[in-house]
Design a protein around this motif. Structure first.
Motif, PDB file in Angstrom:
ATOM      1  N   PHE A 318      27.675  49.164  28.813  1.00  0.00           N
ATOM      2  CA  PHE A 318      26.725  48.659  27.829  1.00  0.00           C
ATOM      3  C   PHE A 318      25.616  47.869  28.515  1.00  0.00           C
ATOM      4  CE2 PHE A 318      30.594  49.614  25.683  1.00  0.00           C
ATOM      5  CZ  PHE A 318      30.197  50.100  24.438  1.00  0.00           C
ATOM      6  N   PRO A 319      24.499  47.645  27.818  1.00  0.00           N
ATOM      7  CA  PRO A 319      23.363  46.946  28.431  1.00  0.00           C
ATOM      8  C   PRO A 319      23.766  45.614  29.047  1.00  0.00           C
ATOM      9  CG  PRO A 319      22.728  47.870  26.313  1.00  0.00           C
ATOM     10  CD  PRO A 319      24.204  48.064  26.423  1.00  0.00           C
ATOM     11  N   LEU A 320      23.181  45.307  30.192  1.00  0.00           N
ATOM     12  CA  LEU A 320      23.512  44.096  30.927  1.00  0.00           C
ATOM     13  C   LEU A 320      23.300  42.841  30.089  1.00  0.00           C
ATOM     14  CD1 LEU A 320      24.335  42.751  33.599  1.00  0.00           C
ATOM     15  CD2 LEU A 320      21.909  42.801  34.275  1.00  0.00           C
ATOM     16  N   GLU A 321      22.243  42.844  29.255  1.00  0.00           N
ATOM     17  CA  GLU A 321      21.953  41.641  28.466  1.00  0.00           C
ATOM     18  C   GLU A 321      22.996  41.398  27.370  1.00  0.00           C
ATOM     19  OE1 GLU A 321      19.166  44.958  26.911  1.00  0.00           O
ATOM     20  OE2 GLU A 321      20.024  44.266  28.822  1.00  0.00           O
ATOM     21  N   ARG A 324      27.421  39.110  28.253  1.00  0.00           N
ATOM     22  CA  ARG A 324      27.932  37.778  27.956  1.00  0.00           C
ATOM     23  C   ARG A 324      28.554  37.730  26.564  1.00  0.00           C
ATOM     24  NH1 ARG A 324      26.143  33.341  25.250  1.00  0.00           N
ATOM     25  NH2 ARG A 324      24.193  34.398  24.729  1.00  0.00           N
ATOM     26  N   ILE A 325      28.026  38.513  25.655  1.00  0.00           N
ATOM     27  CA  ILE A 325      28.470  38.473  24.267  1.00  0.00           C
ATOM     28  C   ILE A 325      29.723  39.310  24.034  1.00  0.00           C
ATOM     29  CG2 ILE A 325      27.792  39.029  21.890  1.00  0.00           C
ATOM     30  CD1 ILE A 325      24.876  38.613  22.858  1.00  0.00           C
ATOM     31  N   ILE A 326      29.857  40.423  24.761  1.00  0.00           N
ATOM     32  CA  ILE A 326      30.915  41.379  24.431  1.00  0.00           C
ATOM     33  C   ILE A 326      32.103  41.382  25.392  1.00  0.00           C
ATOM     34  CG2 ILE A 326      29.272  42.892  23.278  1.00  0.00           C
ATOM     35  CD1 ILE A 326      29.292  44.701  25.709  1.00  0.00           C
ATOM     36  N   ARG A 327      32.100  40.540  26.403  1.00  0.00           N
ATOM     37  CA  ARG A 327      33.219  40.596  27.340  1.00  0.00           C
ATOM     38  C   ARG A 327      34.368  39.669  26.949  1.00  0.00           C
ATOM     39  NH1 ARG A 327      30.668  37.854  32.809  1.00  0.00           N
ATOM     40  NH2 ARG A 327      30.549  35.703  32.066  1.00  0.00           N
ATOM     41  N   THR A 328      34.175  38.786  25.971  1.00  0.00           N
ATOM     42  CA  THR A 328      35.245  37.904  25.506  1.00  0.00           C
ATOM     43  C   THR A 328      35.181  37.778  23.982  1.00  0.00           C
ATOM     44  OG1 THR A 328      34.037  35.799  25.503  1.00  0.00           O
ATOM     45  CG2 THR A 328      34.961  36.541  27.615  1.00  0.00           C
ATOM     46  N   SER A 381      18.159  43.385  21.131  1.00  0.00           N
ATOM     47  CA  SER A 381      18.254  44.680  20.457  1.00  0.00           C
ATOM     48  C   SER A 381      19.667  45.208  20.596  1.00  0.00           C
ATOM     49  CB  SER A 381      17.264  45.672  21.090  1.00  0.00           C
ATOM     50  OG  SER A 381      17.499  46.971  20.587  1.00  0.00           O
ATOM     51  N   PHE A 382      20.228  45.638  19.478  1.00  0.00           N
ATOM     52  CA  PHE A 382      21.586  46.194  19.509  1.00  0.00           C
ATOM     53  C   PHE A 382      21.578  47.680  19.170  1.00  0.00           C
ATOM     54  CE2 PHE A 382      22.347  41.783  19.615  1.00  0.00           C
ATOM     55  CZ  PHE A 382      23.528  41.626  20.292  1.00  0.00           C
TER      56      PHE A 382
END
Length: 384
Positions: A318-321, A324-328, A381-382
């Motif tokens: 997934f996008p690098l930005e 931080r939001i999706i790894r935990t 952007s998601f």
């Protein structure tokens, strides 16, 4: 206000609360209309239409507020409504404990202090029915498109058939394509007719299916810890959606495979380096280096790393930005911490319905707070 309190004591508080809340509601209406009173502005999205009195029963007695009205409708001030649902749910939970005869003298004192009068079973039942109707409508509302789905489970003590048992509280939150955080659903369940593993899988399957039946779609990733039964249920209901195990909990799990606690800091640093790698290739190279590094000094850790980490790098697709939001599931953990703070006041819920009521009310308010506050992912952007 200080002068009034000094001269009148606590008798002045109801009037002061009325003034403060009325002022806050007026400011909220002005913000909603995007224009000050009598201001001509191209951004105006409605017109003020006077006030409507509303009497609210509080712990300081009845207070009559002036509710600002909007001619076009669609406005109700959060300044008055905020907090009422969760406070009512907490009162009901404590009151039910007293009515059902499972409370202590302390609980009886609390209910009388909160509600101002002794609590009867009929009063509790009537109040519960009113609140439950609102909360059930919220729990069953239609869902829409979600990019990232977060799942977590916790347990509350519930009295069932004269025994204190653990009730599983399943919570789902998500992030939509616009970057908004949403509370999607909650379930409280007790089951005693299946083996432990089948019971957990059944709970999760029913919960996930309910989200799907309410219209949840568009997920790109599911993020959770490795809860018992969740894997099988996830594959059955959302089989095509990739899964990312919470890396924070994965790092904590590594501690069980250390031969010496002195290695904890070094191993944690190696794991963080993998998780913070810029891409999957870099993470896999660091993983292989760690597997070799600990092959002799910590063989159980080395084997665990090789067997468990490679497939937990889904985040790198997934996008690098977004990493931080999706790894935990940390932001969902913060929600659970707030739930625990309130449920601790009750201790043991008198039944599962009481538990679901309080958790639902708190989550409903959490969603409202997210709606008017800042988002961790605002501006991103998601559309990945």
């Amino acid at each position: 206000m200080l002068e009034q309190i000094a001269s009148q004591g606590f008798d002045a508080l109801p009037e002061l609360i009325r003034i403060v809340i009325n002022t806050a509601m007026q400011a909220e209406r002005q913000k909603y209309l995007r224009a000050a009173p009598f201001e001509h502005s191209p951004e105006r999205q409605g017109h003020a239409n006077g006030y409507k009195p509303k009497t609210v029963k509080t712990r300081l007695g009845e207070i009559t507020f002036d509710i600002p009205q909007v001619r076009e409708g669609g406005f109700y001030p959060e300044a008055l409504e905020k907090g009422l649902r969760s406070e009512r749910a907490l009162r009901l939970a404590l009151a039910e404990m007293y009515v059902q005869g499972v409370s202590t003298r302390k609980v009886k004192a609390i209910t009388e202090q909160l509600c101002g009068v002794e609590i009867s079973a009929m009063q509790v039942s009537r109040a519960a029915a009113q609140l439950d109707a609102v909360l059930q409508e919220w729990r069953e509302r239609p869902l829409g498109e979600i990019r990232y789905l977060y799942l977590d489970a916790r347990y509350e003590k519930v009295r069932e058939a004269s025994q204190v048992r653990d009730a599983a509280v399943l919570v789902a939150t998500g992030i939509n394509p616009e970057g908004e955080r949403l509370v999607l659903g909650v379930s409280v369940s007790l089951s005693e007719h299946e083996t432990h593993s089948l019971r957990d899988a059944s709970r999760w399957r029913a919960f996930l299916q309910s989200l799907k039946d309410r219209g949840l779609h568009g997920m790109r990733l599911i993020i959770s810890d490795d809860h018992a039964g969740l894997g099988a249920a996830r594959r059955m209901v959302f089989g095509s959606v990739p899964w990312q195990r919470c890396q924070f909990h994965l790092q904590q799990n590594a501690g069980a495979y250390l031969p010496r606690q002195a290695m904890r800091i070094e191993v944690a640093a190696d794991l963080r380096a993998m998780f913070n790698a810029p891409d999957r290739k870099g993470a896999e190279e660091l993983l292989q280096a760690a597997v070799q590094k600990y092959a002799k000094s910590a063989p159980r850790l080395s084997a665990w790393l090789e067997d468990n980490l490679a497939e937990k790098f889904t985040v790198f697709d997934f996008p690098l930005e977004h990493h931080r939001i999706i790894r935990t599931t940390n932001f969902l953990k913060r929600v659970n911490k707030e739930l625990r703070r309130h449920s601790r006041v009750v201790g043991v819920f008198p039944n599962g319905v009481s538990c679901l009521r309080l958790i639902s009310a708190l989550l409903m308010e959490t969603r409202e707070e997210w709606r008017i506050g800042k988002h961790d992912c605002a501006g991103k952007s998601f559309e990945c």
